[in-house]
Write an enzyme that holds these catalytic residues in place. Structure first.
Site, PDB file in Angstrom:
ATOM      1  N   VAL A  94       0.828  -1.209   0.000  1.00 38.47           N
ATOM      2  CA  VAL A  94       0.000   0.000   0.000  1.00 38.47           C
ATOM      3  C   VAL A  94       0.860   1.256   0.000  1.00 38.47           C
ATOM      4  O   VAL A  94       0.577   2.226  -0.715  1.00 38.47           O
ATOM      5  CB  VAL A  94      -0.952  -0.016   1.209  1.00 38.47           C
ATOM      6  CG1 VAL A  94      -1.672   1.328   1.356  1.00 38.47           C
ATOM      7  CG2 VAL A  94      -1.959  -1.157   1.095  1.00 38.47           C
ATOM      8  N   ASP A  95       1.919   1.270   0.804  1.00 39.32           N
ATOM      9  CA  ASP A  95       2.748   2.464   0.949  1.00 39.32           C
ATOM     10  C   ASP A  95       3.404   2.841  -0.376  1.00 39.32           C
ATOM     11  O   ASP A  95       3.367   4.003  -0.808  1.00 39.32           O
ATOM     12  CB  ASP A  95       3.813   2.213   2.018  1.00 39.32           C
ATOM     13  CG  ASP A  95       4.220   3.482   2.745  1.00 39.32           C
ATOM     14  OD1 ASP A  95       3.688   4.558   2.433  1.00 39.32           O
ATOM     15  OD2 ASP A  95       5.071   3.392   3.649  1.00 39.32           O
ATOM     16  N   ASP A  96       4.029   1.874  -1.045  1.00 39.57           N
ATOM     17  CA  ASP A  96       4.624   2.143  -2.345  1.00 39.57           C
ATOM     18  C   ASP A  96       3.577   2.583  -3.350  1.00 39.57           C
ATOM     19  O   ASP A  96       3.797   3.522  -4.129  1.00 39.57           O
ATOM     20  CB  ASP A  96       5.334   0.891  -2.875  1.00 39.57           C
ATOM     21  CG  ASP A  96       6.761   0.793  -2.379  1.00 39.57           C
ATOM     22  OD1 ASP A  96       7.635   1.424  -2.974  1.00 39.57           O
ATOM     23  OD2 ASP A  96       6.983   0.088  -1.383  1.00 39.57           O
TER      24      ASP A  96
END
Length: 666
Positions: A376-378
């Site tokens: 999710v972060d990337d």
């Protein structure tokens, strides 16, 4: 806070230009950026062990690992978990093991110093489980002191317990089911023991797992049951479980040979194949070894191994830094980078789909290749980077963003936040297993990842009204968090989208009493607080003025006399170290980014403190535009594993300088 008169920063434009030149000079021809991801010496030590076990050590320049280990040994004799930590027992034992495997005599002065350090810390029996496992593989520790995990757990319903583990724990644990079952002892060349590292003597070593004095001690009893069943050859469905584990490992190997994009999963998978009798020249093995090789960094004198590689992450942040500092959206190098990112979008179903039945593929991973584990972060960071660019194929870019947003929406956890790799991966009891002494078995939603998603929403708001391709995000896909995103615009009176409301409520619950937020993936409260402030400032800040102001006040009181900010990794062990530490470029940049974004959302702004921080960054920049820092500011597992991203101080600092110029000096 009080609004102050405009402060000036000397040398700002020159610093921005120098930083832009430096970052552009580091871009690869293919369009991406990628710099070293440093951890600790155990990665290199375990690769030495792996090749000794496979008999492939002569085909790699492992003799250079000795020079690397000697360079990293500290004056006290030990090796560190992170810069300046005073030395770490398990890391030091593994480094000592690798030195002996490389033929260094135990009488060598470096080994004498290391042995003294290790014995003072309690010796081998006080090490973590994974260190004991590695020693057991070569007969230097008793398998009775390593936890048992029966292979039949692979035959349980799909979501339990394998898919209740974090992605990194899952990728490392499944191949170890094979290793734990076989309990091999490999003979190495040179043959060796580590008996000198037992404080109480090898024969008197206490192999018992430590008790917690609570319900979790039931797992110790269960471990004894498992060991009895192993000894009596009464393990049920043993062969079926081993076959299922082997199949799982083989299915998750990428065509490039990687497993999970992380060294622990790669090494453990190769160990599992070794226990199953695979030949060193089997294509699966050779591809796996080649993947490990690609994580290595070799110089004329040294050879060491990264735990992972970060090209997608680095590229997205470099784009954002160069755009925030003034490069145009259609700059040729940025276009090349944007197209490279579009080509990396993952359109395969991965492990995330086991518990997420609604999501379609469309995310990004951290590494060059990692189809099974996008995060999710990337993905949110790439979406923000692409949204800042003008590419030749805009329709492709915009539909890629729409697909990514759709995937992120379906990854929202029940409490309202987002974890990194999976949905609702929050079974805390898994961290109580004897095997789980790193306390990293789960991937629950966190404030910093959630903040990244909320910040992404803020970035997309202007685009929704500009592109017909974003119409589905507003009208026709009620599963998305942007169903009513125009309601966040000032003139609207439509109710906010439920997913965003849940996320904001989650962030409010996660705020600490002092106004800060915990940082799971960056060190630590400075990272978390900055991210949440940026998120709140870009979405509905009017509803969260008290929380924003408390976060700002906390950051301001953490500012050092030199104008910068810093925080030690020890803040994960003890909250009294929150926001305290020598100033670093990356942490100063995080603080400034959060403060400047908050300044846009509040009437009050301590521009003097912000200018002082910006001046600190300008003053410590080197002539070539480079910022240097020794401290580790990235987090793998809090308290147990830390990272130094060698580009953090570059792109985050440029973001801070660029935003300051645009916000206060334009």
């Amino acid at each position: 806070m009080q609004t102050q008169e405009r402060a000036t920063v000397s040398g700002l434009q020159q610093a921005i230009a120098a930083s832009q030149r430096y970052i552009l000079s580091q871009q690869y021809e293919e369009g991406y950026w990628w710099s070293e991801l440093e951890s600790n010496v155990t990665m290199a030590a375990e690769v030495v062990l792996l090749h000794k076990i496979w008999g492939t050590d002569a085909s790699r320049p492992l003799h250079k690992v000795e020079a690397y280990l000697r360079r990293e040994q500290r004056e006290h004799g030990g090796w560190e978990l992170f810069y300046g930590d005073g030395g770490h027992l398990s890391n030091s034992v593994e480094a000592y093991m690798a030195m002996k495997l490389l033929g260094v005599s135990s009488d060598d002065p470096a080994m004498v110093k290391a042995r003294s350090f290790i014995l003072d810390k309690g010796g081998i029996t006080q090490c973590r489980v994974f260190t004991k496992l590695h020693l057991a593989l070569i007969g230097c520790y008793d398998w009775r002191g390593v936890p048992s995990i029966p292979p039949w757990i692979m035959l349980l319903p799909q979501s339990f317990p394998i898919y209740e583990m974090s992605s990194w724990a899952r990728g490392s644990t499944v191949p170890l089911l094979i290793v734990f079952d076989q309990k091999p002892v490999f003979v190495t060349e040179p043959a060796m023991t580590l008996d000198e590292l037992y404080v109480e003597g090898r024969e008197q070593a206490n192999l018992d797992f430590p008790k917690s004095g609570n319900w979790s001690d039931l797992f110790l009893t269960l471990d004894k049951v498992f060991k009895f069943m192993e000894k009596a050859n009464l393990v049920p469905f043993r062969q079926a479980g081993l076959k299922a584990a082997e199949k799982w490992v083989l299915e998750r190997q990428e065509e490039t040979g990687d497993w999970g994009g992380i060294i622990p999963a790669m090494l453990n998978s190769l160990l599992g194949l070794r226990c199953l009798g695979y030949d060193p020249h089997d294509p699966l093995v050779e591809r796996g070894m080649a993947a490990v090789d690609r994580f290595a960094i070799e110089t004329e004198e040294t050879y060491h191994v990264q735990p992972c590689v970060s090209p997608v992450w680095d590229t997205a942040w470099c784009i954002r830094a160069l755009r925030d500092s003034g490069l145009p959206a259609d700059h040729p190098e940025l276009v090349k980078a944007g197209e490279w990112l579009c080509d990396r979008q993952i359109i395969d179903y991965g492990d995330w789909a086991v518990k997420n039945k609604q999501g379609r593929p469309g995310a990004w991973a951290f590494e060059f290749v990692n189809r099974w584990y996008p995060d999710v972060d990337d993905t949110a960071t790439v979406v923000m980077a692409l949204s800042q660019l003008e590419l030749p194929n805009e329709k492709l870019k915009q539909t890629a963003i729409a697909r990514a947003v759709d995937w992120i929406a379906t990854m929202q956890c029940k409490p309202g936040g987002w974890g990194a790799f999976d949905i609702d991966n929050d079974h805390e009891w898994l961290n109580a297993l004897p095997y789980a002494d790193l306390k990293a078995m789960i991937d629950p939603n966190t404030a910093d990842v959630t903040a990244r998603v909320v910040e992404m929403i803020g970035y997309l708001i202007p685009l929704l009204s500009e592109s017909k391709l974003y119409a589905p995000l507003v009208a026709s896909q009620p599963s998305l968090p942007y169903v009513n995103i125009p309601s966040l615009l000032p003139a609207s009176d439509v109710e906010s989208p439920p997913r965003l409301v849940r996320a904001l409520n989650y962030l409010m619950r996660e705020q600490e009493a002092d106004g800060s937020w915990f940082g799971r993936w960056g060190v630590n409260y400075i990272y978390g607080t900055s991210g949440v402030l940026s998120a709140l400032a870009l979405t509905n800040p009017e509803s969260h003025q008290p929380q924003i102001e408390r976060g700002v006040e906390w950051l301001l009181q953490c500012q050092n006399e030199d104008g910068g900010w810093g925080e030690t990794c020890f803040s994960y062990n003890d909250p009294q170290f929150k926001g305290q530490g020598d100033s670093t470029a990356s942490q100063t940049a995080w603080a400034l980014i959060g403060l400047m974004d908050a300044a846009k959302a509040t009437e009050n702004c301590d521009q003097g403190a912000i200018a002082k921080g910006v001046q600190y960054l300008v003053d410590i920049q080197l002539d070539d535009g480079f910022w240097d820092e020794a401290y580790f500011t990235g987090t793998g597992f809090p308290c147990h594993f830390y990272l130094k991203y060698h580009m953090y101080q570059q792109y985050f600092s440029l973001i801070a300088l660029g935003r300051y110029q645009e916000q206060f000096e334009s």
